[in-house]
Design an enzyme around this catalytic site. Sequence first.
Site, PDB file in Angstrom:
ATOM      1  N   CYS A   1       0.900  -1.156   0.000  1.00 20.42           N
ATOM      2  CA  CYS A   1       0.000   0.000   0.000  1.00 20.42           C
ATOM      3  C   CYS A   1       0.930   1.194   0.000  1.00 20.42           C
ATOM      4  O   CYS A   1       1.747   1.313  -0.904  1.00 20.42           O
ATOM      5  CB  CYS A   1      -0.931  -0.039   1.203  1.00 20.42           C
ATOM      6  SG  CYS A   1      -0.147  -0.486   2.767  1.00 20.42           S
ATOM      7  N   SER A   2       0.862   2.062   0.997  1.00 21.07           N
ATOM      8  CA  SER A   2       1.831   3.149   1.050  1.00 21.07           C
ATOM      9  C   SER A   2       3.053   2.702   1.842  1.00 21.07           C
ATOM     10  O   SER A   2       4.114   2.461   1.282  1.00 21.07           O
ATOM     11  CB  SER A   2       1.204   4.394   1.683  1.00 21.07           C
ATOM     12  OG  SER A   2       0.133   4.838   0.877  1.00 21.07           O
TER      13      SER A   2
END
Lengths: 658, 549
Positions: free
Chosen positions: A338-339
């Site tokens: 994801c991030s």
Amino acid sequence: MEHIRMPKVENVRLLDRLSSRRAVVGTLYLTATHVIFVENGSETRKETWVLHSQISSIEKQATTATGCPLLIRCKNFQVIHLVIPQERDCHDVYISLIRLARPVKYEELYCFSFNPKLDKEEREQGWKLVDLNEEYNRMGVPNSCWQISDVNRDYGVCDSYPTEVYVPKSATAHIIVGSSKFRSRRRFPALSYYCKGNNASICRSSQPLSGFSARCLEDEQMLQAIRKANPGSDFIYVVDTRPKLNAMANRAAGKGYENEDNYSNIKFQFIGIENIHVMRNSLQKMLEVCELKSPSMSDFLWGLENSGWLKHIKAIMDAGIFIAKAVAEEGVSVLVHCSDGWDRTAQVCSVASLLLDPYYRTMKGFMVLIEKDWVSFGHKFNHRYGNLDGDPKEISPVIDQFIECVWQLMEQFPCAFEFNERFLIHIQHHIYSCQFGNFLCNSQKERRELKIKERTYSLWAHLWKNRADYLNPLYRSDHSQTQGTLHPQIAPCNFLYKFWSGMYNRFEKGLHPRQSVTDYLMAVKEETQQLEEELEVLQERLANLQKSQSGNNKVKSKQQDRSKQFGLYTSNNSLANTPQEYSNDLKSFPSRSPSQGDEDSALILTQDNLKSSDPDLSANSDQESGVEDLSCRSPSGGGCLPSEDSGKDSDEAVFLAG
Amino acid sequence: MEFAELIKTPRADNVVLHRPFHLAVEGTLCLTGHHLIFSSRRQDNAEELWLLHSNIDSIEKRFVGSLGTIVIKCKDLRIIQLDIPGMEECLNIASSIEALSTLDSVTLMYPFFYRPMFEVLEDGWSSFLLEQEFELLSSVTNEWRLSCVNKEFSVCPSYPPVVIVPKSIDDEALRKVALFRYGGRFPVLSYYHKKNGMAMMRSSQPLTGTNGRRCKEDEKLINATLRSGRRGFVIDTRPLTVAQQARAKGGGFEQEVHYPQWRRIHKYIERFHILQESFIKLVEACNDQSHNMDRWLSKLEASNWLTHIKELLTAACLAAQCIDREGASVLVHGSEGTDSTLQVTSLAQIILDPRCRTIRGFEALVVREWLQAGHPFQQRCAQSAYSNSKQKWEAPVFLLFLECVWQIQRQFPCSFEFNEHLLIALFEHAYASQFGTFLGNNESERAKLKLPQKTMSLWSWVNRPEELSRFQNPLYEANSLVIWPSVAPQSLQLWEGVFLRWNRPSRFLQEAEEERINIIKYNKELQAKVNALRRQLAEMETDGEVQEE
């Protein structure tokens, strides 16, 4: 203790959320670790304990004629509504609690003072229950394609990763370090799950620092290495669990996602799961719905929809299902990020693992799964669950959502899990309780520095000790649902996602089914086991008797008593309760005077319920679900513990203006 | 009429059957007077599907070239699709099905032709007589009597020939009261609460009209259920405004001046087309194939179905509360007293009376409070959620009752002798059946149709030991207490067993049910074994002792 301005307040009223008439008067105590409310009244003296670390917010409301209301909301979804007679006292309690609920040092947390009276050896044993090396061995690594890397031995490459990381054999230290420099917070791709059957794997990382055009040879080699570690497939999936828009926005900040053109043989896929801020707000909205005093069906459904909560749960499940399918059916390895790779990535990897591997659906396996995908890979427990005073914007119910995904799966596959709902609820409780050291801090590095294993106890050992309470009676290791991959229905499936009142309205006992099928079946199974044992004894005796008809057989008496135990649960599973407020039209009508010995106000429960599922829970903030509803009174009025529902309140029907 | 006239194409080959969660199967389709029969010819997996024409709620046809497709939507909410080669065959079959599924004469219905393949052990038509009910009542109180005033259905056409009324009220008075109540439905006993001697009566609305007509006998009748000095409750299932408006049409409600000992509570329960629309919307939402979570919840909300469930349960709980907690007698009515009234009285009994939670007792409840009480099944259940007819008398009133029972069952999973399958079976049979039980709108019509002589009773079949075992709840333990359900939205759920029955994978849930049954079965087997062994050992030991002596 210096934070406690007011250790004790008398004549405090504890309001029942559903009916303000059912308030009880008692004494409020503040201790170093708990808020304790003890009811007046000579017989019951019911106690409600709340750990300071469970408090999520304290609200002091405007003083009324009856006193000053204080609303305490807890992270385990308990809401405590107190009315303190004096405004000044209320203020002191309020100020004290604000400080107590916001510890600034780890040492202030309960786990450092909690003492379950285990010796040093037992404590060490407890911490050894879940062993990740053993787990990777069970998966089948290291092997010819995967190896353990010591590149992060002093947390030198990535301080939020564990020291021991599994990587493809062809990924040299140079590649790993190079790749790590191209990833947010240096969280390079590492193995999360390896599928022995077909060599496909799930790897995890953070987003690449690709910006609009940046490349990194080592990172590309790293992904290549992951692909090569699965000879059966000529590509890998790269799953970005963020909504595409979020990922694109990150590019402007020099982060972003993999460009398919730069990496050979990857298939890139977005699966939009919203970020922690959206999730925090969503939960907030759903809890507001749960807190509504007497919502109409429309209020409730509309509010639930409006919160978006179930939509988010479904998004996480969908991502997990996609990955499990890629691994199990296509035999393709997947890299998930994801991030930062510590929230959505953890959710999705663990859901996929759970679907893929029946081991994770056992009690022990589930502990291992949380330890592997959450604890060891640096899920920021302290920040997300606000154990220490910190930035409220960091708080988000990330693991709560994973736990709910498991529950949703349990609803669809009732025989697939060795554990029951209570197990999930108690894990959620302890993620916030800080009673055990497992979930302290934000990373393995911090936990090692704090010497968690020497100074605190492990939750897993505690749950394992009480495992009988957490068993799903429908689970059989040879059942078809406990074999292989689970395939949840994909479409249409919206209606399969349900509101989990057992969690979010956990303390509203009146809302839940009054008889527990799980407890009933566990009692039957327990009896069955006794019967099996007795049968064996009897058969042996019969054989002996037949052998020596003339011999002396005087073992009779003992067995006969046994029979009395059987049927303990029978006819005890009935349970009556008191009516809710079904109407406000009856208010001016003279209510019948409380009658005595009203049969159906008695609260009866299965015998096995009496053994409290989790002594620590009931001793602490879980009083409501622990002892209280497990207590019973036989219909004849004799014996056992009195309970709230069978107390004096219940004999008179409660009719109140809403 | 010969059914053959309606069947232009009795048989079609190479038909493909599509059902959710099943692979498509090719086979032969046959039409008979009452059934659509599909049989696959595959040797390895021969299967047959028998569908009653009367179960078909709607039928749609479309063509792609000469391949016709018929989509059949059933009253039990199942949807199947048949691909039929040949345009003419397809058209013929579609029109035949349409004609056969909408026969307008009751006597042409399947129950009049059905010949059971099982031996009738007990004739269900005489299993539940009010006389037996009265006998039970007589053992605890002598304040009531059986009245045959309606023997010829002349006093009240929708009442059974015998009813239970207060002993002090004679038939002459009953006749007068009947004239004062809508449709002649004078107050009769619905339930007697043994614990405190309180009674639940039901009736239709009083015909007070705009000028406040009164009827002394009516007042006397319902006052006869009160203990001296105590008051009772009238639960009116209409909102006050509707009850007031009803006066203009000759109806009305019990006014305080004439009924000073009674307190009126208006607890609104939705009726007729509102319910039918809600039902249609809910089924639509359940069949929605979209992936959007939000849409599902808003559609569920917009259907209002669960709102109706909540309102109905609340009213029933209120009635039960008045009786058990307030120690007061209750009279329940709406307008006609054939729908919401029966929902409330029957659900209140589920809550109050442990007997109604047994299989036998529940069947008796359905017979007494629905069939004999004159719920117009034939009108209400003529069509289900897929029909386009929108007749104003169609309404899922009985289904709502069944679902409320299910909701209570969910909250007290060990207190019911029967399981969900009995409720589902009743839903199915109320809408389409080989049995005559749910035909007709009341006892009078059933008598005219000679149903007991000409058709088989559903109960004759359900109560056979082979069938009964399917309906038994393995977790059942008699619970003699009053069970108070929660009516909070968090406590109510969609009845998946009916509404998602055909569009969710049920295998895993079925397996769980089997597992539950097995756990208990195994336990009982062991218990039997242990007991037998104990006896055997005891005998041998006493024998041994005798020998020793």
